[in-house]
Write a protein that holds these residues in place. Sequence first.
Motif, PDB file in Angstrom:
ATOM      1  N   ILE A  77       1.041  -1.062  -0.089  1.00 33.59           N
ATOM      2  CA  ILE A  77       0.035   0.030   0.066  1.00 33.59           C
ATOM      3  C   ILE A  77       0.798   1.010   0.000  1.00 33.59           C
ATOM      4  O   ILE A  77       0.502   2.179  -0.951  1.00 33.59           O
TER       5      ILE A  77
ATOM      6  N   TYR B 127      -2.242   2.575   5.106  1.00 32.03           N
ATOM      7  CA  TYR B 127      -2.705   3.600   5.175  1.00 32.03           C
ATOM      8  C   TYR B 127      -2.290   4.625   5.876  1.00 32.03           C
ATOM      9  O   TYR B 127      -2.261   5.936   5.118  1.00 32.03           O
TER      10      TYR B 127
ATOM     11  N   LYS C 294       1.174   5.843   4.338  1.00 29.35           N
ATOM     12  CA  LYS C 294       0.802   6.419   2.974  1.00 29.35           C
ATOM     13  C   LYS C 294       0.077   7.963   3.857  1.00 29.35           C
ATOM     14  O   LYS C 294       0.618   9.399   3.197  1.00 29.35           O
ATOM     15  N   ALA C 295      -1.046   7.695   4.583  1.00 28.65           N
ATOM     16  CA  ALA C 295      -1.768   8.947   4.962  1.00 28.65           C
ATOM     17  C   ALA C 295      -0.423  10.359   5.746  1.00 28.65           C
ATOM     18  O   ALA C 295      -0.487  11.291   5.294  1.00 28.65           O
TER      19      ALA C 295
END
Lengths: 146, 455
Positions: free
Chosen positions: B191, B226, B229-230
């Motif tokens: 991801i 996630y 990534k954020a």
Amino acid sequence: MITSVFTEELMIKELKASSKADVIKEMVEVLNANGKLSDKEAYLNAVVKREEEFSTGIGMGVAIPHGKSSGVKEPAVVFARSQAGVDYESMDGAPAHLFFMIAVPDAANDEHLKILSSLSRKLMHANVREALMAATTYDEVIEIIK
Amino acid sequence: MKFVAVTACPTGIAHTYMAAEALKIKAEELGYDLKVETRGSVGAEDELTPEDIAGADAVIVAADAQVPMDRFNGKKLIEVPVADAIKDPESLFKKASAAPVYGKSLQDSVDEIKSERSSERKGVYKHLMTGVSFMIPFVVAGGLLIAFSFIFGIEAFKEEGTLAAALMTIGGGSAFALMIPILSGYIAFSIADRPGLVPGMVGGMLAASANSGFLGGIIAGFLAGYVAKAIRDNVKLPKSMAGLMPVLVIPVFSTLIVGLVMIYVVGKPVGAINTSMNEFLKSMSGTNSIILGLLLGLMMAFDMGGPINKAAYAFGVSTLVAGATSPIMAAVMAAGMTPPLGIALATTLFSKKFTAQEHEAGKAAWAMGISFITEGAIPFAAADPLRVIPSIMVGSAVTGALSMLFNCGLAVPHGGIFVLFIPNAVSNLAMYIVSIAAGVGATAAMLFVTKKDIA
């Protein structure tokens, strides 16, 4: 800071020249008179050669003759204006009113190159160009492009 | 629409940047997402990452100088002089979105678009597959080494200093211990790229140590991916401190967030599930034994080593009395052998439904199934949980119920096929084997129905 490459002496409020070749010569002369060049001919040749490859009259009334040459002592920018406009073989065929001449030595440091690249970016904005046409003093110009 | 662009000019002082700016201004006006790489005299700035390129609908190269082009293979692309981007940026966006794919023939590009569409749908699936493909070798190595240790006797590993004990430490204590962290870590890696690895592996470790099993590990992996990534995409530090992002900011904060969530949110219910399952099973023990066997089967297969499986297994072990066989223990072990065996059978019979890697994992699953190492099924379940878990639950439920129906019994807590040859370890041996075979067949049949052929 843009002031490190563009000082008050390097501003031509109204160009005398009325042709492309003369505009370039007039601006190179200002660089030379302010001690920015070690070899005037070499720099002039670099600018002219760049123009031959492709006119730096980018349209929208703006031209940015520039050259990278060992004839340049330190990075500098000349800003000149022509209210009457000069035929600069621009992309859009319209006369040029705003001229930024950029002089870069062969071994320029990144800091200066970044100043010049951000100046180039600013010129793409219509509000910047309009403000430059209306500016009357060096300080106003700096305020717009800093 | 998402675009990426590269601008470059011979001197690299003015046009490169004017073209970049002109494109940006126009993109903003038209509401497009745009990233521009400038290749001027300062070198490449805002360099396009493979992710940028992969995420773009089309590529604009406005350059009068050499630009590395290989990275744009397979993308819609136009190449124009740098001046065009200054003169008429708007038309470049239009042309690029209708441009042919770079480096490919037209037929290739049609196929490309087709497969792109199907792979986009499978974003989550792709992340799972990445995690699973890294996990499989750990499961195979660990599972087979544990099976080797059983060759010396089911309980041989309990004798310290023996080779059997060493094999158990290598396989069970180490390779299996890494299995879930690797799964979570590489789901997150898929991801968020490298920033995902640390929170993913730590989150997976917490899932394993808090006994939330591979399902907890999958949660940890997606969460970590996630979150990382954020942070990477949204936290902007001043340029002078940007170097701290990959070594300090992203790893510390993503791991902190994921760790706390794993402990306080995901981990909390796990203990509760375990206790309540135990209570529930105890309350069931007086009632219909076939239903109890069915329930135990469902539980053994549901999370393969997770809290529900452990509760069922612990319940089975608790019914053992020295020197006697327990029907409940028999049902538990049989139901734990069924998932890997059923999947192994399915990979053999329906080879079109499994990837090449899964075929290899399927061979190892035979060995793990007969050794009562239920974890052999995890790679398959993690890759495709919604189809595989119900399939193996059905098979294990069949096995558990039949084992109880035939009143099979087992006197030892582990050992798989190896104990079947020990006299008196198993009662009603023939029907015990029938029960296992029936569940294996049921799982394979379920997989045949639910799993689609791989295109």
